[in-house]
Structures are given as C-alpha cells and as structure tokens.
Design an enzyme around this catalytic site. Structure first.
Site, PDB file in Angstrom:
ATOM      1  N   ARG A 579       0.859  -1.183   0.000  1.00 38.06           N
ATOM      2  CA  ARG A 579       0.000   0.000   0.000  1.00 38.06           C
ATOM      3  C   ARG A 579       0.891   1.227   0.000  1.00 38.06           C
ATOM      4  O   ARG A 579       0.878   2.011   0.940  1.00 38.06           O
ATOM      5  CB  ARG A 579      -0.900  -0.009   1.230  1.00 38.06           C
ATOM      6  CG  ARG A 579      -1.996  -1.048   1.137  1.00 38.06           C
ATOM      7  CD  ARG A 579      -3.018  -0.854   2.199  1.00 38.06           C
ATOM      8  NE  ARG A 579      -2.525  -1.251   3.504  1.00 38.06           N
ATOM      9  CZ  ARG A 579      -3.311  -1.715   4.469  1.00 38.06           C
ATOM     10  NH1 ARG A 579      -4.596  -1.824   4.274  1.00 38.06           N
ATOM     11  NH2 ARG A 579      -2.810  -2.040   5.635  1.00 38.06           N
ATOM     12  N   ASN A 604       7.254  -5.489   4.250  1.00 40.36           N
ATOM     13  CA  ASN A 604       6.874  -6.896   4.166  1.00 40.36           C
ATOM     14  C   ASN A 604       6.719  -7.421   2.736  1.00 40.36           C
ATOM     15  O   ASN A 604       6.402  -8.580   2.537  1.00 40.36           O
ATOM     16  CB  ASN A 604       5.557  -7.117   4.924  1.00 40.36           C
ATOM     17  CG  ASN A 604       5.806  -7.769   6.283  1.00 40.36           C
ATOM     18  OD1 ASN A 604       6.945  -7.907   6.699  1.00 40.36           O
ATOM     19  ND2 ASN A 604       4.751  -8.161   6.956  1.00 40.36           N
ATOM     20  N   ASN A 629       7.133 -12.421   4.743  1.00 35.45           N
ATOM     21  CA  ASN A 629       5.961 -11.574   4.871  1.00 35.45           C
ATOM     22  C   ASN A 629       5.125 -12.062   6.047  1.00 35.45           C
ATOM     23  O   ASN A 629       4.199 -12.832   5.884  1.00 35.45           O
ATOM     24  CB  ASN A 629       5.152 -11.620   3.584  1.00 35.45           C
ATOM     25  CG  ASN A 629       3.858 -10.837   3.713  1.00 35.45           C
ATOM     26  OD1 ASN A 629       3.700 -10.029   4.635  1.00 35.45           O
ATOM     27  ND2 ASN A 629       2.922 -11.083   2.802  1.00 35.45           N
ATOM     28  N   ARG A 634       5.955  -7.229  13.091  1.00 33.44           N
ATOM     29  CA  ARG A 634       5.573  -6.025  13.801  1.00 33.44           C
ATOM     30  C   ARG A 634       6.249  -5.965  15.185  1.00 33.44           C
ATOM     31  O   ARG A 634       6.506  -4.898  15.710  1.00 33.44           O
ATOM     32  CB  ARG A 634       4.050  -6.026  13.981  1.00 33.44           C
ATOM     33  CG  ARG A 634       3.494  -4.796  14.627  1.00 33.44           C
ATOM     34  CD  ARG A 634       2.081  -5.081  15.084  1.00 33.44           C
ATOM     35  NE  ARG A 634       1.084  -5.099  14.025  1.00 33.44           N
ATOM     36  CZ  ARG A 634       0.514  -4.014  13.518  1.00 33.44           C
ATOM     37  NH1 ARG A 634       0.875  -2.842  13.929  1.00 33.44           N
ATOM     38  NH2 ARG A 634      -0.414  -4.122  12.597  1.00 33.44           N
ATOM     39  N   ASP A 650      -0.597   0.662  12.239  1.00 32.82           N
ATOM     40  CA  ASP A 650      -0.835   0.134  10.898  1.00 32.82           C
ATOM     41  C   ASP A 650      -0.469   1.212   9.891  1.00 32.82           C
ATOM     42  O   ASP A 650      -0.498   2.398  10.204  1.00 32.82           O
ATOM     43  CB  ASP A 650      -2.319  -0.222  10.726  1.00 32.82           C
ATOM     44  CG  ASP A 650      -2.650  -1.521  11.423  1.00 32.82           C
ATOM     45  OD1 ASP A 650      -1.708  -2.228  11.815  1.00 32.82           O
ATOM     46  OD2 ASP A 650      -3.852  -1.817  11.582  1.00 32.82           O
ATOM     47  N   ASP A 652      -2.122   2.276   7.514  1.00 29.69           N
ATOM     48  CA  ASP A 652      -3.242   3.050   6.971  1.00 29.69           C
ATOM     49  C   ASP A 652      -3.988   3.840   8.045  1.00 29.69           C
ATOM     50  O   ASP A 652      -5.070   4.343   7.811  1.00 29.69           O
ATOM     51  CB  ASP A 652      -4.225   2.108   6.269  1.00 29.69           C
ATOM     52  CG  ASP A 652      -4.788   1.082   7.223  1.00 29.69           C
ATOM     53  OD1 ASP A 652      -4.265   0.989   8.350  1.00 29.69           O
ATOM     54  OD2 ASP A 652      -5.731   0.370   6.844  1.00 29.69           O
ATOM     55  N   GLU A 736      -1.946 -11.151  15.248  1.00 30.48           N
ATOM     56  CA  GLU A 736      -0.756 -10.800  16.033  1.00 30.48           C
ATOM     57  C   GLU A 736      -1.111  -9.792  17.116  1.00 30.48           C
ATOM     58  O   GLU A 736      -0.528  -9.795  18.199  1.00 30.48           O
ATOM     59  CB  GLU A 736       0.354 -10.285  15.108  1.00 30.48           C
ATOM     60  CG  GLU A 736       0.341  -8.801  14.789  1.00 30.48           C
ATOM     61  CD  GLU A 736      -0.792  -8.394  13.847  1.00 30.48           C
ATOM     62  OE1 GLU A 736      -1.619  -9.259  13.481  1.00 30.48           O
ATOM     63  OE2 GLU A 736      -0.879  -7.206  13.498  1.00 30.48           O
ATOM     64  N   ASP A 737      -2.125  -8.973  16.840  1.00 32.33           N
ATOM     65  CA  ASP A 737      -2.515  -7.980  17.840  1.00 32.33           C
ATOM     66  C   ASP A 737      -3.224  -8.621  19.034  1.00 32.33           C
ATOM     67  O   ASP A 737      -3.015  -8.246  20.181  1.00 32.33           O
ATOM     68  CB  ASP A 737      -3.384  -6.890  17.199  1.00 32.33           C
ATOM     69  CG  ASP A 737      -4.477  -7.461  16.315  1.00 32.33           C
ATOM     70  OD1 ASP A 737      -4.569  -8.709  16.196  1.00 32.33           O
ATOM     71  OD2 ASP A 737      -5.244  -6.671  15.746  1.00 32.33           O
TER      72      ASP A 737
END
Ligand SMILES: *[C@@H]1O[C@H](CO)[C@@H](O)[C@H](O)[C@H]1NC(C)=O
Ligand SMILES: *[C@@H]1O[C@H](CO)[C@@H](O)[C@H](O)[C@H]1NC(C)=O
Ligand SMILES: *[C@@H]1O[C@H](CO)[C@@H](O)[C@H](O)[C@H]1NC(C)=O
Ligand SMILES: *[C@@H]1O[C@H](CO)[C@@H](O)[C@H](O)[C@H]1NC(C)=O
Ligand SMILES: *[C@@H]1O[C@H](CO)[C@@H](O)[C@H](O)[C@H]1NC(C)=O
Length: 823
Positions: A579, A604, A629, A634, A650, A652, A736-737
C-alpha cells in the site's frame, strides 16, 4: 538604459529570494547581508538614474518648449524622442518604486523573524550543549575502571561465634571464602565449562547449547560436571585441590565428598546454603511447539477433592483429617492411586526425602497446589522465586488445623496460585531447557554477575545498504490543527542498560516472579523501572533530563512532558504491505510530530523493492527489509529501535497528532500496559467465545494497529511466547494484535487502557483493509479460542473505563486553557 536593466534584474533576484522564503531559516544572516547589499545597490542605482533622468528631463523640457517656437524639424524630432523616453522612464521608475516598496515590506517582515529564528537557534545550541554536558557526566560516571576481584577484603572469621556458625551451613562453606571470584569478572559476562560425562542426560544436552557455555576451561567462572554413583569428583580434570568454582549435578550419589563444589541434587534439604541447590531433575525435554500441552487448563476448575495425598502412609492424623472432612462434606483422597488432577491441594509429606521434589513437581504439573508439611524445607531456587505464590508451607505441628486452614482459602487465591504454579513450571522448573537456564541464572545471580545482553535482532537495510530512502521534500501542507503539542527536540534515545546491577537487587523480585522472560539476559529497558519522587526537578543535582511543567494549563502544559520521569521520545513501528501510497500519506502526516524519535517501516513485500523515494519529515524514516511476509514482524526487537516507548501503527491509520501525544503522555504513566485507541473484547454466545468489535462498555484488548507498547514486550513476544502462537499468526495471517494483548495481560495482570473517545480508526479512503471480509472475523474467533487453550486460561482482563486528558469537557474560567483542544 543600463541602470534600468540592472534595476529589473536586481529586483527579480530579490523576489526570487523571497519566493524561496521557506529556506530562509537555514540561510539566516547570510541572506540578510546579501539582501541589504542588494537593496543598497538598488536604491543607489535608482537614485542615480533618477538624478540622470531628472537632468535629462530638464534638458528635454527646455527642448520641448523650444520646439514649439522653432522651425528646426530635426530639433523637434529629438524632443519627441526625449518625451517618449521620459514617459517610459517615468513608468519604469514608478513600477520600480512599487517593487522596492514591496521588497521593503517583505524585508521588514523577514527582519522581524530574524530575532525569533536566532532565538530558536540559540535554544537549539543551548540544548545541544546541555546534552553534551549530560552525556559527559554520564560517561564520566560510567567509565569506572574495573579490576578483577582478587582476595576477599578481609579473611572470613573462623570463629564459632553466633554468626559464624550460621554462615557456614554446608560443612562450613561460604561464598566469600570458598569460591574464587577472581575467575568471574563483571565485564566479561558469566561463562561456564561443561565436562563431557553423562552427555546423554537431557540437562546435559541443554547445558551444552547454553549461550554462556565456553569450551576453554581456563577462561570460565564455573565448571559444570555431572556425577553419579562410582564417580569421584576429585578425579575431574580441572578439580585442582578442592573443587572450587565447580557445579556438580549429582545423579544419585552416596557419601561423596563434594569439597568446595556447589551441588545440585534432588533430595530434600533443610538448610539454605549458596553451595546447595535442590530441584527435581528428572524432567522431560523441551518440545518447542507442544510444551503447553503438558499442562492442565485452569478452567473449568471443577475439582471435587479438597486435599489429596498420594502414598501408602497410614498415619492416625490422616485418619482424623479424613473424618473431619467427611463431617463437613469435603472430599479427601489419601491413597497410593490418588488422582491429584482432581484435587485443589496436594499434601506433601516430607517423610521420604528422595521423593519430595518429585511429589511437588507432580502436583504442580496437574495444577494442584502443594501443601508442604514442613516449615524448614528449602524449595528449588527459593532465594529467587517466591514459592509462597504457588504453594503453602505449614508446620507439622499444625496438621490438626490443616483442614480448617485449607477450607478458608477463597477461589480467587486458589486460581491465582494454580496459575502461577504453571508459570513457574513453564519458565523455571518444568523441562530440561528452562531448568538448565534457571540453574545457570541462579548461580550467576548469587555471584552478582550481569548476563549478556538480550539478543536484539539485527535489522537489514532496504535501500542498497541504507536504511533511509532517497527522500522527496514535499511542500508542507498548511496545517489544519495548529495546536501547539510540544517542542520538537533533538533526537534523544532512551539510555540503555541502566539497571544491569539493580536488576539483581531492586528489581530481582519483580523480574523473577512477574516477568520470567527477563531473567536470563540483561534487558536494555525495564518496563517496571521505578518513578522518581516529585521534586527532583527542582534540584540542580537531580533534575537532569526533566522537563517540568510550569504552573498553569494549556500552553504551559503543552510545552513540557512533566511527570515523574525524565524526558523521552518514542519510535513508530509500521509494517507495510502493498500500500505504497497509503503508507506515503501516513508518513507525511507524521511531519513535526513532537517527541518522535524515528519511524521504522518494516517492508513486508519480500519480493518487491520499494519505489525509490519517500517523504522527508523531521526525523529519520528507516526502512527494514523483512525476511518473510509475516505479521509477527511487527514485534521483532530490532536493534534500530532506540526508545522504550513504541507506537505500533498500521500503515493506513489516520491518527491526529494531538491524539498521539495525549496517548504518549498516558503511556508514560502506565508503561506495563498497552495504551491506545481501538478497543475490542471477547464475548460469549452460547457455548463459544467470540471476538467482538462492536461498541461496548467493557473491553479487554487494544489493537496494536494504534497503540503504545514497551520495548521489552517485543522480546517477550518474539523470543519467549509459546512458539505455536507465532506459527498460527503466520498460518492465519491474522491475530498478532490479539496475541500481544494475551501476552501483556498474562504477564502483568492488568487490562489495557483506551485513550480518548475515538472508536473507529481505519482510513475511509483505503479500500483494501483486511478486516472487511467475513473470514477475517472467523479467524479472530478461532485465535481467541486457540490462544486460550495454549495459555491454559483466558488471560485477557476487562476494564470499563477509558482515559481522557484532565480538563477534557471541564468548564473552565475564561483565563484558563484546556490541556488539549479536542481530546
Ligand atoms: C507402599 O508401601 C510399600 C511398603 O512400604 C512399598 O513397597 C511401596 O512401594 C509403597 N507404594 C507407594 C506407591 O509408595
Ligand atoms: C521413597 O520414594 C522413592 C521414590 O518414590 C521410593 O523408591 C522409595 O521406596 C521410598 N522410600 C520409602 C522409605 O518410602
Ligand atoms: C550492561 O549490560 C549490557 C549487556 O551485557 C552491556 O552491553 C552494558 O555495557 C552494561 N552496562 C554497564 C554500565 O555495565
Ligand atoms: C547502490 O545504488 C547506487 C545508485 O543507486 C549504485 O550506483 C550502487 O552501485 C549501488 N550499490 C550496491 C552495493 O548495490
Ligand atoms: C454487532 O452489532 C450488530 C448490530 O448492531 C449485530 O448485528 C451483531 O450481531 C453484533 N456482533 C457481535 C459479535 O456482537
């Protein structure tokens, strides 16, 4: 018309300079001099031309009148010519004058800014000076010459006095007298040598791959040997005369003289000595992926039996207890086949010395709380780990009162002791890997030697040997929110390794009993590092690094960090995948964010190199090449991260700067928690637990797409958390969060903190956010269920409150300001 041409070009140069006023600050007084010079030249050349033309017009004027009365056509032509010139010069002159006016106005504006900028420059210079001073002081303080320890300062008393006796518990041994500290310098780290014998023993295998093992016996502090029946320790190659600095792991030895060696055995001992450790040695090997499956879950509790005893001892006291239990409706189970798995407590009778450690281990393994009927029993590593958190020790005198005591223990205490019991097994006692590490660390602790540093992961630069992308300077966008949020200070890293030695004293209890991941290597930062008392900022000798807040609110508040800690900065860590433009915009928004130390972008896209240029902001943006990837990237503890505070974001996320700064200030007070924005929770529908992102009044997770976390959690996540969790995160490309929330709640038993009222965060223009599709949610339900199985319980804790800045929504008298305008 030479003067005219000069005027034009001179003026346009000046304007060019003005147009580039954005670089004015840097150019400073140099341009001013140039400008004054140009202006002076301009005005003098204008004056000259005015003079010349004035003279010319006079002449022209006289010729003009002459023309009317003269018949000389040639003269008249010349007059017309002169008039034309006169007119044109006049217009030129007036434009020039206008331009000059304008230039003067601009000059004035710029001149006005100069003192400000000079002030700022001075401020910065002062700060640099200040920082240099501090650095020098720190260096001076740290550059103490270190000498190898030689002899004890004075000989240890040989007298049989009151204290002399107690110190020499095992056959009169004391560390200061009978251990050679001269082989263990604090600067070289702790190293040990391992003899070959019994290399098939699981503990031996683990010790042989321990990072502190050295092959050269002459360079080590400690020599480790396994000895069994028939081996004489004094036959060991490096034993010398009395076996100093040896650790003997005794596998069923009898009547052996260990001389001055430290001994690890599995029998029961009653006297504490630095030369003797007792623990259950017959542990299984470490199974990286499945270790968690060896333990029983905490819930459902469902234990029918209050107290169990596994053995065939038949004491009259046991019969009494059985009767007493029967009378009050409690079940007990005393038999050789007792099912400890079904019992809340397990009775450990210290009759049989050689099965004592095994009995404790077996009870813990099935989640039953050991009740040890012996006030004096020394438990494994109990100088470091607190057995009171996981067991009860009761004098055999109180056996008749035992039933009464056990009945009073409430459920929350029972569950906590069971929970901690499993943590101690998983981290210190339960398998050969953790036991060998604990053994080495425990001895190191006794000798007061710091370990090697935690292994930070070396980052790989992305741009052809450089972490920094070629940058494009963008015009700064006009700022919408021109709220002053804090000074932009020079980059300052959080100082590392401040607690090397106090880790072994002040922080020792907390580390061993609350953060078992942090005891085997020296941590660069401690999340629980203590506060200073208010008032240190008022005294010259203690105020280094403090940024106290002047009395007042609003402006005063925004100018400094305050709090009971020195100033610090934070690092933003972003993982990005495909992105680029979204990322670019996100980076751009970080321009001039106060207290930002640097931005780390983990790239990534393993099979694609990034476009070559990225926005330039006021701090470095470092690009790190990911090996795979993976969302786990993180939380890799990269060596490029140089602050304790990490804002995990993140790529975004659109956070406002005031939100970030408010969040940072809250985190500074609650460094062991996850502090951030998007709150989530887990809720039960029917038989199952579901992940839930609906609006709620009770939450248990803060997503790490926009949250502050402490640097030490990166190590915990990457190097210590059950490996199966990281592997599931990769398999599902999700969660992962959630995993990080589980981990932090598991370690510190505190819920996260939500800051400000912001609820949704995804940027509206991004179309391809992960969380849009349904499968994303299905996976997240599965993650919560699976992680709960791995931990053996659901570590998440609920909270029903959130944090706003102090004067948020408070009505203020007119002469006061809010802490932040909007949060
Ligand atoms: C029970 O006692 C007998 C005799 O003392 C002994 O041989 C046996 O091993 C004991 N069983 C257990 C499970 O301790
Ligand atoms: C002590 O325990 C060990 C191991 O459980 C067993 O082999 C031994 O027979 C026991 N001794 C006595 C006296 O109960
Ligand atoms: C603290 O320990 C770390 C890791 O071993 C080391 O790099 C650092 O130099 C030590 N600092 C001091 C002041 O001893
Ligand atoms: C790095 O990039 C520069 C220009 O982009 C190129 O000239 C140089 O050869 C590259 N170096 C390496 C080691 O690839
Ligand atoms: C969330 O809220 C929506 C509508 O408010 C509801 O349909 C949905 O079932 C809720 N989801 C969960 C998991 O609670």
């Amino acid at each position: 018309m030479n003067g005219n041409a000069l005027l034009e070009s001179g003026a346009s140069d000046v304007f060019a300079i003005f147009r580039r006023r954005s670089c004015w600050i840097g150019l400073g007084t140099g341009i001013l001099t140039l400008f004054v010079g140009v202006t002076f030249f301009l005005s003098s050349s204008i004056e000259n031309s005015v003079l010349q033309r004035g003279f010319a017009s006079k002449q022209a004027g006289s010729k003009d009148s002459f023309c009317h009365h003269s018949m000389w056509g040639y003269g008249c032509q010349r007059v017309d010519e002169m008039r034309r010139i006169f007119d044109s010069v006049k217009t030129e002159l007036s434009t020039a004058a206008e331009k000059l006016d304008e230039a003067n106005r601009e000059l004035e504006a710029v001149t006005k800014e100069i003192p400000n900028k000079q002030q700022e420059l001075q401020d910065i210079e002062r700060r640099i000076e200040e920082a240099r001073r501090v650095l020098k002081e720190v260096n001076d303080k740290h550059n103490v010459r270190v000498f190898l320890p030689r002899e004890p300062l004075w000989p240890v008393e040989k007298s049989e006095g009151a204290f002399g006796e107690e110190r020499k518990i095992r056959r009169g041994l004391s560390l200061d007298e009978d251990f050679d500290f001269g082989r263990c310098s604090i600067t070289t780290g702790f190293r040990f040598f391992l003899y070959d014998a019994h290399s098939d023993h699981l503990l031996h295998q683990e010790l042989s791959v321990h990072p502190n093992r050295l092959k050269d016996a002459k360079k080590v502090c400690l020599l480790v040997a396994f000895v069994s029946k028939g081996h004489r320790p004094s036959d060991l190659q490096f034993w010398k005369k009395d076996g100093r600095n040896h650790l003997l792991i005794a596998l069923g030895t009898e009547n052996v003289d260990f001389q001055k060696a430290i001994v690890l055995g599995d029998e029961m001992i009653h006297s504490r000595s630095p030369f003797h450790i007792s623990a259950f040695l017959d542990v299984p090997g470490f199974d990286k992926m499945n270790d968690w499956q060896r333990y029983v879950p905490l819930l459902p509790h469902n234990r029918k039996v209050l107290l169990a005893y596994k053995g065939n001892l038949t004491l009259p006291e046991l019969e009494d207890l059985r009767k007493s239990a029967g009378n009050s409706g409690d079940a007990v189970d005393f038999s050789p086949e007792a099912d400890l798995k079904n019992a809340v407590f397990t009775l450990i009778l210290p009759m049989n010395s050689s099965s004592f450690q095994r009995n404790i281990y077996e009870a813990l393994l099935v989640g039953s709380i050991p009740v040890i009927l012996d006030s004096d029993a020394v438990l494994p590593f109990d100088d470091l780990i607190d057995w009171r958190l996981i067991s009860m020790k009761i004098s055999k005198w109180r056996f008749s009162e035992l039933h009464f005591i056990l009945r009073t223990v409430p459920l929350n205490d029972i569950l906590e002791m069971r929970r901690m019991g499993r943590i101690f097994l998983e981290n210190y006692l339960g398998n050969a890997q953790v036991l060998s590490r604990t053994l080495i660390s425990a001895i190191r602790w006794r000798l007061g030697l710091p370990s090697d540093s935690l292994k930070l992961q070396e980052a790989i630069p992305l741009f052809n040997g450089s972490f920094q992308a070629p940058q494009i300077a963008m015009e700064p966008k006009p700022r919408m929110e021109d709220e002053f949020l804090g000074p932009i200070e020079a980059p300052s890293d959080s100082p590392m390794f401040l607690h090397n030695f106090t880790s072994m004293s002040l922080y020792s209890y907390d580390l061993w009993n609350k953060n078992p991941y942090a005891v085997h290597s020296t941590m660069p930062y401690l999340a629980n590092n203590v506060l200073m008392p208010s008032g240190v900022e008022f005294h010259e000798d203690t105020n280094t690094g403090f940024r106290p807040i002047s009395p007042g609110s609003g402006k005063e508040f925004s100018e400094a960090l305050g709090g009971n800690r020195p100033k610090e900065q934070f690092t933003i860590v972003m993982v990005t995948h495909n992105r680029d433009s979204v990322l670019s915009a996100s980076l751009e928004r970080l321009r001039d964010l106060p207290y930002l130390n640097k931005v780390i972008v983990v790239w990534n896209n393993v099979d694609r190199d990034p476009p070559s240029s990225w926005p330039r902001i006021h701090v470095p943006i470092e690009f790190i090449r990911a090996k795979t990837n993976s969302l786990n990237n993180r939380f890799i503890p990269y060596d490029r991260i140089q602050t304790e505070a990490i804002l995990s974001m993140d790529d975004d996320i659109d956070l406002r700067k005031d939100e970030i700064i408010a969040n940072f200030r809250v985190w500074r007070e609650e460094r062991q928690r996850i502090v951030g924005f998007p709150a989530r929770y887990q809720a039960r529908f029917g038989e199952n637990i579901f992940y839930n992102s609906n609006h709620t009044c009770q939450y248990s997770m803060i997503l790490t797409g926009a949250a502050f976390i402490h640097q030490s959690y990166l190590d915990a996540y990457t190097n210590h958390m059950q490996a199966i969790i990281r592997s599931k995160v990769d398999e599902w490309m999700n969660c992962e969060d959630i995993a990080m929330n589980f981990l932090v709640s598991h370690l510190y038993r505190k819920p996260p903190i939500k800051v400000t009222s912001k609820w949704t965060l995804r940027c509206p223009t991004c179309t391809e956010t992960l969380s849009n599709d349904e499968s994303h949610f299905t996976e997240r339900h599965n993650c919560i269920r699976f992680f709960t199985e791995v931990y053996g319980y659901d570590p998440l804790l609920f909270t029903q409150s959130r944090t706003d800045s102090v004067l948020f929504k408070t009505r203020l008298p007119p002469d006061h300001q809010k802490c932040f305008k909007y949060v």
